[in-house]
Design a protein around this motif. Sequence first.
Motif, PDB file in Angstrom:
ATOM      1  N   LYS A 241      -8.760   7.848   2.967  1.00  0.00           N
ATOM      2  CA  LYS A 241      -8.370   7.616   4.362  1.00  0.00           C
ATOM      3  C   LYS A 241      -7.090   6.796   4.461  1.00  0.00           C
ATOM      4  CE  LYS A 241     -11.558   6.355   7.279  1.00  0.00           C
ATOM      5  NZ  LYS A 241     -12.738   5.651   7.826  1.00  0.00           N
ATOM      6  N   LEU A 242      -7.018   5.714   3.709  1.00  0.00           N
ATOM      7  CA  LEU A 242      -5.831   4.860   3.768  1.00  0.00           C
ATOM      8  C   LEU A 242      -4.601   5.585   3.234  1.00  0.00           C
ATOM      9  CD1 LEU A 242      -7.302   1.421   2.629  1.00  0.00           C
ATOM     10  CD2 LEU A 242      -6.728   2.140   4.937  1.00  0.00           C
ATOM     11  N   SER A 243      -4.778   6.336   2.161  1.00  0.00           N
ATOM     12  CA  SER A 243      -3.654   7.070   1.592  1.00  0.00           C
ATOM     13  C   SER A 243      -3.157   8.142   2.543  1.00  0.00           C
ATOM     14  CB  SER A 243      -4.054   7.697   0.254  1.00  0.00           C
ATOM     15  OG  SER A 243      -4.401   6.702  -0.683  1.00  0.00           O
ATOM     16  N   ALA A 244      -4.083   8.806   3.231  1.00  0.00           N
ATOM     17  CA  ALA A 244      -3.675   9.825   4.201  1.00  0.00           C
ATOM     18  C   ALA A 244      -2.837   9.201   5.307  1.00  0.00           C
ATOM     19  CB  ALA A 244      -4.907  10.506   4.789  1.00  0.00           C
ATOM     20  N   GLY A 245      -3.256   8.027   5.783  1.00  0.00           N
ATOM     21  CA  GLY A 245      -2.481   7.350   6.815  1.00  0.00           C
ATOM     22  C   GLY A 245      -1.116   6.923   6.325  1.00  0.00           C
ATOM     23  N   LEU A 246      -1.029   6.493   5.062  1.00  0.00           N
ATOM     24  CA  LEU A 246       0.247   6.056   4.512  1.00  0.00           C
ATOM     25  C   LEU A 246       1.202   7.208   4.252  1.00  0.00           C
ATOM     26  CD1 LEU A 246      -0.798   3.345   1.886  1.00  0.00           C
ATOM     27  CD2 LEU A 246       0.664   2.985   3.869  1.00  0.00           C
ATOM     28  N   LEU A 247       0.679   8.287   3.705  1.00  0.00           N
ATOM     29  CA  LEU A 247       1.534   9.373   3.227  1.00  0.00           C
ATOM     30  C   LEU A 247       1.940  10.355   4.315  1.00  0.00           C
ATOM     31  CD1 LEU A 247      -0.398  10.045  -0.102  1.00  0.00           C
ATOM     32  CD2 LEU A 247       1.887   9.050   0.094  1.00  0.00           C
ATOM     33  N   THR A 248       1.064  10.565   5.295  1.00  0.00           N
ATOM     34  CA  THR A 248       1.329  11.569   6.322  1.00  0.00           C
ATOM     35  C   THR A 248       2.623  11.287   7.072  1.00  0.00           C
ATOM     36  OG1 THR A 248      -1.026  11.999   6.635  1.00  0.00           O
ATOM     37  CG2 THR A 248       0.451  12.671   8.423  1.00  0.00           C
ATOM     38  N   GLY A 249       2.823  10.042   7.493  1.00  0.00           N
ATOM     39  CA  GLY A 249       3.982   9.690   8.300  1.00  0.00           C
ATOM     40  C   GLY A 249       5.314  10.022   7.653  1.00  0.00           C
ATOM     41  N   PRO A 250       5.644   9.407   6.499  1.00  0.00           N
ATOM     42  CA  PRO A 250       6.967   9.650   5.919  1.00  0.00           C
ATOM     43  C   PRO A 250       7.201  11.090   5.489  1.00  0.00           C
ATOM     44  CG  PRO A 250       5.618   8.289   4.463  1.00  0.00           C
ATOM     45  CD  PRO A 250       4.902   8.374   5.764  1.00  0.00           C
ATOM     46  N   PHE A 251       6.167  11.770   4.939  1.00  0.00           N
ATOM     47  CA  PHE A 251       6.378  13.137   4.466  1.00  0.00           C
ATOM     48  C   PHE A 251       6.519  14.119   5.622  1.00  0.00           C
ATOM     49  CE2 PHE A 251       4.857  11.298   0.492  1.00  0.00           C
ATOM     50  CZ  PHE A 251       5.707  11.901  -0.410  1.00  0.00           C
ATOM     51  N   CYS A 252       5.710  13.929   6.681  1.00  0.00           N
ATOM     52  CA  CYS A 252       5.867  14.790   7.859  1.00  0.00           C
ATOM     53  C   CYS A 252       7.195  14.515   8.561  1.00  0.00           C
ATOM     54  CB  CYS A 252       4.704  14.591   8.827  1.00  0.00           C
ATOM     55  SG  CYS A 252       3.161  15.329   8.284  1.00  0.00           S
TER      56      CYS A 252
ATOM     57  N   SER B 277       9.860   4.590   2.185  1.00  0.00           N
ATOM     58  CA  SER B 277       8.513   4.653   2.772  1.00  0.00           C
ATOM     59  C   SER B 277       7.594   5.549   1.958  1.00  0.00           C
ATOM     60  CB  SER B 277       8.597   5.164   4.220  1.00  0.00           C
ATOM     61  OG  SER B 277       9.304   4.263   5.034  1.00  0.00           O
ATOM     62  N   ALA B 278       8.107   6.719   1.563  1.00  0.00           N
ATOM     63  CA  ALA B 278       7.291   7.649   0.779  1.00  0.00           C
ATOM     64  C   ALA B 278       6.960   7.069  -0.594  1.00  0.00           C
ATOM     65  CB  ALA B 278       8.013   8.975   0.633  1.00  0.00           C
ATOM     66  N   GLY B 279       7.957   6.454  -1.239  1.00  0.00           N
ATOM     67  CA  GLY B 279       7.723   5.871  -2.557  1.00  0.00           C
ATOM     68  C   GLY B 279       6.722   4.737  -2.519  1.00  0.00           C
ATOM     69  N   ILE B 280       6.861   3.860  -1.539  1.00  0.00           N
ATOM     70  CA  ILE B 280       5.920   2.742  -1.400  1.00  0.00           C
ATOM     71  C   ILE B 280       4.528   3.255  -1.079  1.00  0.00           C
ATOM     72  CG2 ILE B 280       5.342   0.736   0.036  1.00  0.00           C
ATOM     73  CD1 ILE B 280       8.435   0.323   0.282  1.00  0.00           C
ATOM     74  N   ALA B 281       4.442   4.287  -0.229  1.00  0.00           N
ATOM     75  CA  ALA B 281       3.139   4.874   0.106  1.00  0.00           C
ATOM     76  C   ALA B 281       2.465   5.464  -1.127  1.00  0.00           C
ATOM     77  CB  ALA B 281       3.310   5.949   1.180  1.00  0.00           C
ATOM     78  N   LEU B 282       3.246   6.106  -1.987  1.00  0.00           N
ATOM     79  CA  LEU B 282       2.681   6.681  -3.206  1.00  0.00           C
ATOM     80  C   LEU B 282       2.174   5.593  -4.151  1.00  0.00           C
ATOM     81  CD1 LEU B 282       5.273   9.525  -3.908  1.00  0.00           C
ATOM     82  CD2 LEU B 282       2.837   9.832  -3.396  1.00  0.00           C
ATOM     83  N   VAL B 283       2.964   4.531  -4.317  1.00  0.00           N
ATOM     84  CA  VAL B 283       2.549   3.428  -5.196  1.00  0.00           C
ATOM     85  C   VAL B 283       1.305   2.748  -4.639  1.00  0.00           C
ATOM     86  CG1 VAL B 283       3.212   1.167  -6.083  1.00  0.00           C
ATOM     87  CG2 VAL B 283       4.861   3.045  -6.101  1.00  0.00           C
ATOM     88  N   PHE B 284       1.303   2.466  -3.329  1.00  0.00           N
ATOM     89  CA  PHE B 284       0.164   1.822  -2.693  1.00  0.00           C
ATOM     90  C   PHE B 284      -1.085   2.692  -2.823  1.00  0.00           C
ATOM     91  CE2 PHE B 284      -2.423  -0.084   0.532  1.00  0.00           C
ATOM     92  CZ  PHE B 284      -1.972  -1.390   0.671  1.00  0.00           C
TER      93      PHE B 284
END
Length: 554
Positions: free
Chosen positions: A387-398, A355-362
């Motif tokens: 905004k979109l990156s914050a939504g993607l990255l916050t979940g898996p890293f938190c 999830s984190a890797g895909i979020a970073l690539v996206f």
Amino acid sequence: MDPSLSKRNMLLLAVIAAILVIYFIPIGSHPLLEPDEGRYAEIPREMIESGNYITPMLNYVKYFEKPVLLYWMNAGSFKLFGETDFAARFASASCAVLGTAAVGLLGAFMFGNSVGILSALVTATSLLYFVIGTINVTDMPLSFFMTLALAAFYVGQIKKDRRWFLLFYAAMALGLLTKGLVAIVLPGGIIFWYIVLSRKWRLVPDVLYIPGIILFLAISVPWFYLVCRDNPDFFHFFFIQEHFLRYTTKIHHRYEPFWYFLPIIPAALVPWTGFFLALFSRKSIVRTPDNSAAKDATLFLLLWSGVILLFYSLSDSKLIPYIVPCLPPLAILIAADIDRMVRQRQWHGWALIWSAGIALVFSAGLFFYAATGDVIAHSRALTIAIKLSAGLLTGPFCAFWITRGRRKDFRTAAVILCVSACFFIAGMQDIYKIMGQTRSSYQVSSVIINNAAEDDTIAVYGEVLQGIPFYTKRRVMLIDYSGELRFGANQREGKGWFPSAEEFRVEWQARKKPYVLIIRKDRLGELFPGGNAGETKKIEVDRYLILFNREGTK
């Protein structure tokens, strides 16, 4: 009241409120996108105008590529809310929301209430489901009716209550009226292989439920009978060309390789792709179900998504929205797997790492496109990427942070994953606003409305801009092009409205009839050699020229 029950009810209300806000609040904030949204708004508008709800007409010629139910739903929406962008998307958004409810109820029936709530959230916040659920196309209503049909079948056969098969047959009939025979073929194929692989042979006579079959025919047959009665050519065009030939040939020039949908499914499930990939691990609910009931449910869900995937992969006509009905069963499996991780207090299958890797690539792709793509002219591009990156990255890293060490608060981690997914999906509406400026005919239509006289004929060269008839409430002449209107163009209703370039050029230059011509700037020389149309007035709108030939127009 039991505190745990009260907490669960509050959570359920929060989920319902979030889904309603995400799907309904923004759908009127941007104009209709070309070409699909304009098409599926104009047909019901013409139904209301003519009073003919049997024969679909697009730009005032017959249009038989799809059945009638979405047009009826949109016409009802127009009568309730007016002929607006919000109303044009209301039916599709309603089907998306109702679809998440059906998924949630089925997930709860199969795996428990917590999985049901999570299933609805995973469905609602999956990228492709949201995108198709907030635009005016037939794919989301079809997905909803298929979900409802298969959910009713599964509940009915588990409970051994054939009354559920009434809902199964009714939903299939509504799906047939939405997009045709796939609404029968796909559920039928899924149930066939479920019976074979589970060896539940008793279901063969059970599912052939006479009251259900009668209900199916009562719902679906009347419109098909009436439209064939009024249009003898409907049967061949709709059933032979738009079903058999579309599936088996490249007639619509939508051919893609067999594996086309394989990478699309993981992309469609963003931001839940990491948990989808975790389903392939040895500890997942797919490979090690908790009990026989979970094993049976997993088999049904895998067949649900697998049969649909195989069916469309074998087709010679492929479009991304076709795969939307695959997402609900996968969402239930993802939710059940996450629930197991929470109960076992252990991530498996590298779910968070994926999830984190895909979020970073996206996210990297978003920032790259904001910096170098066509949207650079829009000041909001960078803000949208953030905004979109914050939504993607916050979940898996938190989630990773609060489940490491001694804390291991997996329940809170799951909640954070859901909240961040909601923020990611809510941010997608900002992309729609940019697309509304670059992929809509609203701006062109506004210029026509403000500058054209009532007796001016609107004409478009070399393409179909489906939104212009909807916004202007007027018929549009198509020059040197018929596209998807080819069938209607050859009917008597199309006579004189599909001229060749030479025929129109003569009419334009004679100036016996006033025209408003819409043409792309780079194609002006194709219609008028030398690039001189001799217009009396010219207005530029983005890549289009709007030309007038009326004498006295300035």
